[in-house]
Enzyme design. Structure first.
Site, PDB file in Angstrom:
ATOM      1  N   GLY A  89       1.176  -1.101   0.089  1.00 25.38           N
ATOM      2  CA  GLY A  89      -0.206   0.101   0.115  1.00 25.38           C
ATOM      3  C   GLY A  89       0.956   1.395  -0.062  1.00 25.38           C
ATOM      4  O   GLY A  89       1.991   1.312  -0.452  1.00 25.38           O
ATOM      5  N   LEU A  90       0.620   2.240   0.888  1.00 26.38           N
ATOM      6  CA  LEU A  90       0.825   3.804   0.882  1.00 26.38           C
ATOM      7  C   LEU A  90       1.506   4.152  -0.548  1.00 26.38           C
ATOM      8  O   LEU A  90       2.712   4.168  -0.967  1.00 26.38           O
ATOM      9  CB  LEU A  90       2.462   3.757   1.239  1.00 26.38           C
ATOM     10  N   CYS A  91      -0.223   3.811  -1.443  1.00 25.03           N
ATOM     11  CA  CYS A  91       0.587   4.716  -3.196  1.00 25.03           C
ATOM     12  C   CYS A  91      -0.654   5.973  -2.795  1.00 25.03           C
ATOM     13  O   CYS A  91      -1.122   5.579  -4.391  1.00 25.03           O
ATOM     14  CB  CYS A  91       0.934   3.077  -4.430  1.00 25.03           C
ATOM     15  N   GLY A  92      -1.012   5.976  -2.593  1.00 26.68           N
ATOM     16  CA  GLY A  92      -2.207   7.029  -2.958  1.00 26.68           C
ATOM     17  C   GLY A  92      -3.648   6.200  -3.472  1.00 26.68           C
ATOM     18  O   GLY A  92      -3.928   5.019  -2.765  1.00 26.68           O
ATOM     19  N   PHE A  94      -4.444   4.721  -6.231  1.00 27.08           N
ATOM     20  CA  PHE A  94      -3.676   3.806  -7.563  1.00 27.08           C
ATOM     21  C   PHE A  94      -4.691   2.263  -7.158  1.00 27.08           C
ATOM     22  O   PHE A  94      -5.165   1.805  -8.264  1.00 27.08           O
ATOM     23  CB  PHE A  94      -2.364   3.252  -6.932  1.00 27.08           C
TER      24      PHE A  94
END
Length: 295
Positions: A89-92, A94
């Protein structure tokens, strides 16, 4: 009102978070360049391969002896949705944008009375879809052990899909992924891979020029029977490359925003800390002066 110690601890905590997000942003920026180069390098081959197959499929269209991957089963009752997301995760937004597109397609197909099956590639898509459509997920491809994408990874997924198609498990297969456009813009895309669909080849040269005709040896059906399984793997590989570039671009943007937000929060907390400390010092001075006057 929080104490000075609480404010100080919170400032240090946000500073630590900012260091982490800044480091993740730099790592994503480094990975983005390699992923973007790979995605852009794969596009000309995929486009040209599709153009060649478009000419072949046009020549073989309507033939009863055309490969099953081209003419299909003759039905569109059962759909396989291949949802390709990231492992982390941690990709907005996406992953959410891909899942949102797939969820809309599931609802559309179910309302039309179609049977839907889902194959997930990447943990994040499975986690989101499992909450609402867990009973529709028939398989999952774990990509967590893949350090660098290769054609073999796509070929393994393609074999899985093709074996299910040959076994009569579905009629139509569609892949869902994000097409990389820029660091701040990734386009959620759905692409039907079975039955095969290809854009017509664009003729080079002046407008109105006569189209070019080709003679194939062996015949079109024999060539398509050999190339269509490879085309499925190529389309999946291209989607994986686009996804990889999009993921790093989205993560870079998300971590940059997080770093900026952390900096703003540190500034606000610092102002609050200074005001609280000033109030404490003022109160202490008042108490000292009041005590001196009492004596």
């Amino acid at each position: 009102m929080p104490s000075l110690k609480d404010l100080k601890n919170r400032i240090e905590s946000v500073k630590s978070t900012r260091k982490i997000t800044k480091a993740m942003q730099m790592v994503a920026a480094a990975k983005l360049r390699r992923a973007q180069d790979a995605a852009e390098a794969g596009r000309p081959y995929a486009e040209r391969f599709g153009a060649v197959l478009a000419g072949l499929s046009a020549a073989a269209a309507g033939s009863d002896s055309a490969p099953l991957l081209l003419r299909g089963t003759g039905s569109d009752q059962t759909h396989l949705l291949v949802v390709m997301t990231s492992e982390r995760g941690l990709c907005g937004g996406f992953n959410s944008s891909i899942v949102r597109l797939a969820r809309a397609r599931v609802q559309e197909l179910q309302e039309a009375g179609r049977t839907v099956k889902i194959l997930t590639v990447g943990k994040k898509g499975r986690e989101q879809l499992r909450r609402e459509y867990g009973d529709l997920i028939i398989d999952h491809v774990d990509m967590s052990g893949v350090k660098r994408l290769g054609y073999d990874d796509a070929r393994g997924i393609a074999r899985n899909i093709l074996s299910r198609f040959e076994g009569g498990e579905f009629d139509v297969a569609t892949i869902f992924f994000n097409r990389f456009q820029s660091v701040i813009n990734q386009i959620p895309t759905d692409l039907q891979i079975i039955p095969a669909k290809f854009e017509a080849a664009r003729e080079e040269g002046a407008e109105g020029a006569a189209p070019t005709f080709y003679d194939y040896e062996p015949d079109e059906n024999a060539i398509l029977a050999e190339l269509l399984p490879r085309a499925v793997a190529t389309q999946i590989f291209s989607a994986l490359l686009e996804n990889a570039a999009s993921e790093q671009g989205a993560r870079m943007t998300a971590m940059d925003n997080a770093t900026r937000n952390a900096g703003e929060m540190i500034d606000k907390l610092t102002i609050e800390f200074n005001r609280s400390r000033q109030a404490v010092i003022t109160n202490e001075l008042i108490e000292i002066i009041s005590g001196a006057e009492a004596l």
